[in-house]
Design a protein around this motif. Sequence first.
Motif, PDB file in Angstrom:
ATOM      1  N   GLY A   7       0.500  -6.364   3.286  1.00  0.00           N
ATOM      2  CA  GLY A   7       0.607  -4.986   2.501  1.00  0.00           C
ATOM      3  C   GLY A   7      -0.298  -3.867   3.227  1.00  0.00           C
ATOM      4  N   GLU A   8       0.411  -2.920   2.936  1.00  0.00           N
ATOM      5  CA  GLU A   8      -0.215  -1.485   3.534  1.00  0.00           C
ATOM      6  C   GLU A   8      -1.804  -1.268   3.094  1.00  0.00           C
ATOM      7  N   GLN A   9      -2.498  -0.629   4.026  1.00  0.00           N
ATOM      8  CA  GLN A   9      -3.972  -0.630   3.758  1.00  0.00           C
ATOM      9  C   GLN A   9      -4.311   0.665   2.978  1.00  0.00           C
ATOM     10  N   VAL A  10      -5.142   0.581   1.925  1.00  0.00           N
ATOM     11  CA  VAL A  10      -5.660   1.577   1.154  1.00  0.00           C
ATOM     12  C   VAL A  10      -7.221   1.515   1.154  1.00  0.00           C
ATOM     13  N   ALA A  14      -5.599  -4.221   1.290  1.00  0.00           N
ATOM     14  CA  ALA A  14      -4.296  -4.139   0.995  1.00  0.00           C
ATOM     15  C   ALA A  14      -4.142  -3.536  -0.476  1.00  0.00           C
ATOM     16  N   TYR A  15      -2.853  -2.714  -0.536  1.00  0.00           N
ATOM     17  CA  TYR A  15      -2.536  -1.941  -1.606  1.00  0.00           C
ATOM     18  C   TYR A  15      -2.791  -2.909  -2.659  1.00  0.00           C
ATOM     19  N   ARG A  16      -3.577  -2.400  -4.141  1.00  0.00           N
ATOM     20  CA  ARG A  16      -3.484  -3.049  -5.322  1.00  0.00           C
ATOM     21  C   ARG A  16      -3.321  -2.044  -6.347  1.00  0.00           C
ATOM     22  N   GLY A  17      -2.342  -2.048  -7.244  1.00  0.00           N
ATOM     23  CA  GLY A  17      -2.095  -1.049  -8.217  1.00  0.00           C
ATOM     24  C   GLY A  17      -2.008  -1.729  -9.461  1.00  0.00           C
ATOM     25  N   ARG A  18      -1.866  -0.929 -10.372  1.00  0.00           N
ATOM     26  CA  ARG A  18      -1.678  -1.406 -11.924  1.00  0.00           C
ATOM     27  C   ARG A  18      -1.014  -0.649 -12.759  1.00  0.00           C
ATOM     28  N   PHE A  19      -0.651  -1.295 -14.011  1.00  0.00           N
ATOM     29  CA  PHE A  19      -0.016  -0.587 -15.194  1.00  0.00           C
ATOM     30  C   PHE A  19      -0.689  -1.101 -16.398  1.00  0.00           C
ATOM     31  N   ALA A  20      -1.375   0.015 -16.913  1.00  0.00           N
ATOM     32  CA  ALA A  20      -2.329  -0.187 -18.104  1.00  0.00           C
ATOM     33  C   ALA A  20      -1.891   0.486 -19.279  1.00  0.00           C
ATOM     34  N   SER A  38       4.442   3.510 -10.889  1.00  0.00           N
ATOM     35  CA  SER A  38       3.250   2.642 -10.503  1.00  0.00           C
ATOM     36  C   SER A  38       3.705   1.391  -9.554  1.00  0.00           C
ATOM     37  N   TYR A  39       4.729   0.690 -10.216  1.00  0.00           N
ATOM     38  CA  TYR A  39       5.549  -0.419  -9.846  1.00  0.00           C
ATOM     39  C   TYR A  39       6.054  -0.385  -8.305  1.00  0.00           C
ATOM     40  N   LEU A  40       6.751   0.778  -8.325  1.00  0.00           N
ATOM     41  CA  LEU A  40       7.592   1.143  -6.870  1.00  0.00           C
ATOM     42  C   LEU A  40       6.632   1.554  -5.771  1.00  0.00           C
ATOM     43  N   ASP A  41       5.631   2.357  -6.304  1.00  0.00           N
ATOM     44  CA  ASP A  41       4.666   2.777  -5.218  1.00  0.00           C
ATOM     45  C   ASP A  41       4.115   1.719  -4.445  1.00  0.00           C
ATOM     46  N   GLY A  46       4.090  -2.722  -0.057  1.00  0.00           N
ATOM     47  CA  GLY A  46       3.863  -4.202   0.138  1.00  0.00           C
ATOM     48  C   GLY A  46       2.571  -4.686  -0.613  1.00  0.00           C
ATOM     49  N   GLY A  47       2.343  -4.173  -1.685  1.00  0.00           N
ATOM     50  CA  GLY A  47       1.169  -4.228  -2.356  1.00  0.00           C
ATOM     51  C   GLY A  47       1.343  -5.043  -3.786  1.00  0.00           C
ATOM     52  N   GLU A  48       0.484  -5.222  -4.337  1.00  0.00           N
ATOM     53  CA  GLU A  48       0.371  -5.958  -5.569  1.00  0.00           C
ATOM     54  C   GLU A  48       0.385  -5.096  -6.835  1.00  0.00           C
ATOM     55  N   TRP A  49       0.841  -5.485  -7.916  1.00  0.00           N
ATOM     56  CA  TRP A  49       1.006  -4.551  -9.026  1.00  0.00           C
ATOM     57  C   TRP A  49       0.480  -5.583 -10.305  1.00  0.00           C
TER      58      TRP A  49
END
Length: 310
Positions: A7-10, A14-20, A38-41, A46-49
């Motif tokens: 996944g792309e680096q942040v 690796a990118y890791r997002g969330r929905f809360a 949040s999911y699409l980003d 190429g990251g986790e959600w």
Amino acid sequence: MQGKSGGEQVHGHAYRGRFAPSPTGPLHFGSLVAAVGSYLDARAHGGEWLLRIEDVDRSRALPGAADSIRRTLEAFAFEWDGEVVVQSQRLDRYHAALTRLRLDGEVYPCACSRRAIAACSPVPAVDGGLVYPGICRAGLPPGRAPRAWRMRVPDREIAFEDRVQGPVQQNLARAVGDFILLRADGQYAYQLAVVVDDAAQGVNAVVRGVDLLDSTARQIWLQQRLALPTPTYAHLPVVTNAAGEKLSKQTRATAVDASGGCVVLAAALNFLGQPVPPEIRSGSLRDFWRWAIATWSMARVPAQRGVFPG
């Protein structure tokens, strides 16, 4: 569900997002917009959600709402990585963070009621309350018992670059004053819980509604005092009703109908500035997500607050 590798680096990771979501009722269209963004980003990078249930405020949580939200997300074919985290099961982590802040002298006990603050300082705060004037900052008044614990804030600007809203800065002392981390009813404040959880889960990219933009400076200050990393932020426009009110349980927002499938998801994407072709809107959920991930662009998301869809 297994997370994706790479996944792309942040910030070098690796990118890791969330929905809360908060389980105050069923998933409505406004919350769906935040979930979609949040999911699409995350997937486009190429990251986790991750999915987290923010029920730290038990007085607002509605029995069964968390399960209802989860079922609705599943019906729309959202796929999250790892186990679902529930804030009410993590109180020991918030206690540990508050204890550290107490030992470092970053927080102090406060005996003030809302009436006392109103009598002393009727200055409106950005969060809808009143700016706390520091009545108990130097110590509790004689004979007064503590009601809450407050975070000391600096009289200077906290600045960050929002991926949707652009440059943002806020002087915490003037915008909110020293803010509460442990409430008079014994419950931990959202500001503390969200900072602790994002750090513990390795979240490095936050995508959420612009109604939370004014909270971000407080969260960045907490991150700095707890020596935690600061994620990137993108605050999406929020959906309002015809009266200009943000969709919520309080404004009697109706539950989103998952049987609408791609048509409902397309409406959410359109609200976020991503027009959906008719053949995608009328196709399968699998094809919808494949197309949406491939074409997602945060640069097209409008910055306006409270946009009413059509």
